[in-house]
Design a protein around this motif. Sequence first.
Motif, PDB file in Angstrom:
ATOM      1  N   ARG A   1       0.771  -1.274  -0.065  1.00 40.00           N
ATOM      2  CA  ARG A   1       0.064  -0.049  -0.115  1.00 40.00           C
ATOM      3  C   ARG A   1       1.073   1.293  -0.114  1.00 40.00           C
ATOM      4  O   ARG A   1       0.498   2.162  -0.845  1.00 40.00           O
ATOM      5  N   THR A   2       2.024   1.164   0.852  1.00 37.72           N
ATOM      6  CA  THR A   2       2.874   2.292   0.971  1.00 37.72           C
ATOM      7  C   THR A   2       3.310   2.904  -0.601  1.00 37.72           C
ATOM      8  O   THR A   2       3.287   3.808  -0.846  1.00 37.72           O
ATOM      9  N   GLY A   3       3.764   1.729  -1.327  1.00 36.82           N
ATOM     10  CA  GLY A   3       4.100   2.153  -2.887  1.00 36.82           C
ATOM     11  C   GLY A   3       3.421   2.803  -3.612  1.00 36.82           C
ATOM     12  O   GLY A   3       3.423   3.755  -4.133  1.00 36.82           O
TER      13      GLY A   3
ATOM     14  N   ASN B   1      -5.043  10.885   1.976  1.00 40.00           N
ATOM     15  CA  ASN B   1      -3.692  11.245   2.471  1.00 40.00           C
ATOM     16  C   ASN B   1      -3.432  12.574   2.146  1.00 40.00           C
ATOM     17  O   ASN B   1      -3.876  13.545   0.937  1.00 40.00           O
ATOM     18  N   SER B   2      -2.729  13.297   3.216  1.00 38.87           N
ATOM     19  CA  SER B   2      -2.442  14.884   3.112  1.00 38.87           C
ATOM     20  C   SER B   2      -1.692  15.216   1.619  1.00 38.87           C
ATOM     21  O   SER B   2      -2.069  16.195   0.926  1.00 38.87           O
ATOM     22  N   ALA B   3      -0.767  14.321   1.481  1.00 39.42           N
ATOM     23  CA  ALA B   3      -0.104  14.531   0.386  1.00 39.42           C
ATOM     24  C   ALA B   3      -0.502  14.661  -1.174  1.00 39.42           C
ATOM     25  O   ALA B   3      -0.603  15.511  -1.948  1.00 39.42           O
ATOM     26  N   ALA B   4      -1.565  13.603  -1.136  1.00 35.81           N
ATOM     27  CA  ALA B   4      -2.540  13.445  -2.295  1.00 35.81           C
ATOM     28  C   ALA B   4      -3.341  14.787  -2.481  1.00 35.81           C
ATOM     29  O   ALA B   4      -3.667  15.152  -3.404  1.00 35.81           O
TER      30      ALA B   4
ATOM     31  N   ASP C   1      -4.699  20.000  -4.616  1.00 41.82           N
ATOM     32  CA  ASP C   1      -4.789  21.763  -4.500  1.00 41.82           C
ATOM     33  C   ASP C   1      -3.992  22.347  -5.458  1.00 41.82           C
ATOM     34  O   ASP C   1      -4.322  23.154  -6.156  1.00 41.82           O
ATOM     35  N   GLU C   2      -2.653  21.719  -5.673  1.00 42.07           N
ATOM     36  CA  GLU C   2      -1.731  22.400  -6.345  1.00 42.07           C
ATOM     37  C   GLU C   2      -2.289  22.222  -7.949  1.00 42.07           C
ATOM     38  O   GLU C   2      -2.167  23.335  -8.661  1.00 42.07           O
ATOM     39  N   SER C   3      -2.779  21.112  -8.264  1.00 43.35           N
ATOM     40  CA  SER C   3      -3.338  20.911  -9.471  1.00 43.35           C
ATOM     41  C   SER C   3      -4.446  21.964  -9.767  1.00 43.35           C
ATOM     42  O   SER C   3      -4.715  22.534 -10.913  1.00 43.35           O
ATOM     43  N   ARG C   4      -5.120  22.194  -8.937  1.00 47.65           N
ATOM     44  CA  ARG C   4      -6.571  23.225  -8.911  1.00 47.65           C
ATOM     45  C   ARG C   4      -5.745  24.536  -9.354  1.00 47.65           C
ATOM     46  O   ARG C   4      -6.367  25.317 -10.139  1.00 47.65           O
ATOM     47  N   LYS C   5      -4.767  25.011  -8.430  1.00 44.96           N
ATOM     48  CA  LYS C   5      -4.183  26.203  -8.907  1.00 44.96           C
ATOM     49  C   LYS C   5      -3.734  26.474 -10.278  1.00 44.96           C
ATOM     50  O   LYS C   5      -3.836  27.329 -10.878  1.00 44.96           O
ATOM     51  N   ILE C   6      -3.210  25.289 -10.558  1.00 47.19           N
ATOM     52  CA  ILE C   6      -2.628  25.481 -11.851  1.00 47.19           C
ATOM     53  C   ILE C   6      -3.532  25.519 -13.067  1.00 47.19           C
ATOM     54  O   ILE C   6      -3.613  26.405 -13.835  1.00 47.19           O
TER      55      ILE C   6
ATOM     56  N   ALA D   1       3.531   6.713  -4.913  1.00 47.74           N
ATOM     57  CA  ALA D   1       3.245   7.030  -6.425  1.00 47.74           C
ATOM     58  C   ALA D   1       2.102   7.838  -6.826  1.00 47.74           C
ATOM     59  O   ALA D   1       2.325   8.902  -7.502  1.00 47.74           O
ATOM     60  N   ASN D   2       0.990   7.620  -6.077  1.00 48.92           N
ATOM     61  CA  ASN D   2      -0.122   8.511  -6.049  1.00 48.92           C
ATOM     62  C   ASN D   2       0.283   9.990  -5.636  1.00 48.92           C
ATOM     63  O   ASN D   2      -0.139  11.091  -6.376  1.00 48.92           O
ATOM     64  N   ALA D   3       0.646   9.999  -4.555  1.00 47.08           N
ATOM     65  CA  ALA D   3       1.011  11.431  -4.086  1.00 47.08           C
ATOM     66  C   ALA D   3       2.123  12.211  -4.965  1.00 47.08           C
ATOM     67  O   ALA D   3       2.147  13.431  -5.036  1.00 47.08           O
ATOM     68  N   GLY D   4       3.069  11.397  -5.801  1.00 48.30           N
ATOM     69  CA  GLY D   4       3.880  11.849  -6.661  1.00 48.30           C
ATOM     70  C   GLY D   4       3.492  12.189  -7.988  1.00 48.30           C
ATOM     71  O   GLY D   4       4.164  12.705  -8.919  1.00 48.30           O
ATOM     72  N   GLY D   5       2.202  11.974  -8.220  1.00 49.85           N
ATOM     73  CA  GLY D   5       1.607  12.341  -9.620  1.00 49.85           C
ATOM     74  C   GLY D   5       1.338  11.336 -10.576  1.00 49.85           C
ATOM     75  O   GLY D   5       0.985  11.476 -11.601  1.00 49.85           O
ATOM     76  N   ALA D   6       1.904  10.051 -10.162  1.00 47.76           N
ATOM     77  CA  ALA D   6       1.571   8.762 -11.131  1.00 47.76           C
ATOM     78  C   ALA D   6       0.271   8.509 -11.476  1.00 47.76           C
ATOM     79  O   ALA D   6      -0.714   8.609 -10.743  1.00 47.76           O
ATOM     80  N   SER D   7      -0.090   8.398 -12.647  1.00 48.82           N
ATOM     81  CA  SER D   7      -1.392   8.013 -12.932  1.00 48.82           C
ATOM     82  C   SER D   7      -1.947   6.633 -12.505  1.00 48.82           C
ATOM     83  O   SER D   7      -0.956   6.019 -12.141  1.00 48.82           O
ATOM     84  N   VAL D   8      -3.122   6.685 -12.345  1.00 52.55           N
ATOM     85  CA  VAL D   8      -3.606   5.343 -11.738  1.00 52.55           C
ATOM     86  C   VAL D   8      -3.508   4.124 -12.518  1.00 52.55           C
ATOM     87  O   VAL D   8      -3.026   2.989 -12.165  1.00 52.55           O
ATOM     88  N   GLU D   9      -3.249   4.442 -14.150  1.00 52.56           N
ATOM     89  CA  GLU D   9      -2.895   3.308 -14.972  1.00 52.56           C
ATOM     90  C   GLU D   9      -1.424   2.855 -14.696  1.00 52.56           C
ATOM     91  O   GLU D   9      -1.144   1.770 -14.826  1.00 52.56           O
ATOM     92  N   SER D  10      -0.365   3.860 -14.504  1.00 52.12           N
ATOM     93  CA  SER D  10       0.793   3.391 -14.093  1.00 52.12           C
ATOM     94  C   SER D  10       0.871   2.582 -12.912  1.00 52.12           C
ATOM     95  O   SER D  10       1.540   1.720 -12.796  1.00 52.12           O
ATOM     96  N   ILE D  11       0.173   3.026 -11.673  1.00 49.05           N
ATOM     97  CA  ILE D  11       0.137   2.228 -10.688  1.00 49.05           C
ATOM     98  C   ILE D  11      -0.577   0.662 -10.864  1.00 49.05           C
ATOM     99  O   ILE D  11       0.256   0.065 -10.153  1.00 49.05           O
TER     100      ILE D  11
END
Length: 396
Positions: A323-325, A361-364, A369-374, A329-339
């Motif tokens: 689960r940690t992996g 989780n807070s990182a995700a 939130d950052e994606s919303r700003k962009i 990966a999700n928090a780092g921006g990997a697509s769900v298909e890549s995961i």
Amino acid sequence: MAEIKLKHYHVRKGRGYWLVTPKMRAHGFDNVRCGADGPQAWAVAQEWEGRWQRARKGLEASLRKVYPRNSVGHAFERFRLTNEWARKPVRTREDWDRGWRYIEPVFGDLNPSVITLEMLDRWYSKWTSVKGVGEAGRAMKTWRALYNVMAAMKLCPAQQDPSLAIRKTSVPGRRETWTEGEAVRIVKGAWRAGYRGLACIVAVAWDTSFSPVDARTLTPGHAFEAGGDWVFKIQRGKTGEEAFGFLSARTQRLVESYLASLDYELHDAAPIFRTKGFAPKERGGRPRIAVPYQKNSLVDDFAEVRRLVFGPSEKRRLMDMRRTGAVEANAGGASVESIAAKMGNSIDQNKTLQRTYMPVNSAAVRAADESRKIGRRKLGSEQNEFKKLKLASEKS
């Protein structure tokens, strides 16, 4: 204490067990707890071994129950003889057997067509209160799968399972994760304590996000090299999906050290990682050779190392590293298909798996939130008003 060898008798953590084979189980025999290893436990094992040998030779009636024709129990026995059952992964068959233990005492002798919603409701409610939501849910899952099999056998109407009117309570999914530093501490603690095979399993599981069963059953035949990196190419034991797991340089060196320490050569189909084993010292004891890890031995050894490193209050499991992996990966921006490709499952199409392996989780949330700003900046920079184009041609 004198050493004694008994067929089908095994000792685990000082207690004796008489363990059956699939053939013995088909005759109605089951595993027997014999008690603390010693003369009394040996006598219990000898008694059960004698009963098995007499049943095998036809000198004693088999313990196997005979169910009425076209009953639920009779249908399940028919299903066990099919190629479809044989093709199921071992873990899946174990789940069916575990669920069957709750179905058999109540419905085993009944024809499935006479089983009503009220009967199933009382049965499910009973096991929920006695065994908890998890075991009751497993029993219901097994019943619903078995109903489809019985419908195919024309023993009950298809797509009319009365249990579908019962809302099954789900067990809250696990959310525990590890940090990289904690995983390193576990690996170092296992290696220093002599659990070198376990240390490699933990390191491999961390790098690859393989499940515990996939990590402990790796063989030399799964190992490849790609661009100077080591990679394990497997078919997942649970789903049969193909998966690749790349090792970090640190884990590669660890596995190389482990292989160099072995005093035997592994063939391509032999599991790589073995238990600690035991060599008697001055105080004596029974010698145990290192053997490939099984489910229970991996759970027990991991719990022992976890206690040594973090104390008795720590309850996270090896499976939580998978689960940690996904969370990282999700928090780092990997697509769900890549995961999904890394994990070798259908998490990209399954909301339940996403809740299991990618909990909130807070990182995700911060990444969202950052994606919303962009996106807000892009939308603000555009002219969203539509103006009518004049496409009329100029007059000559």
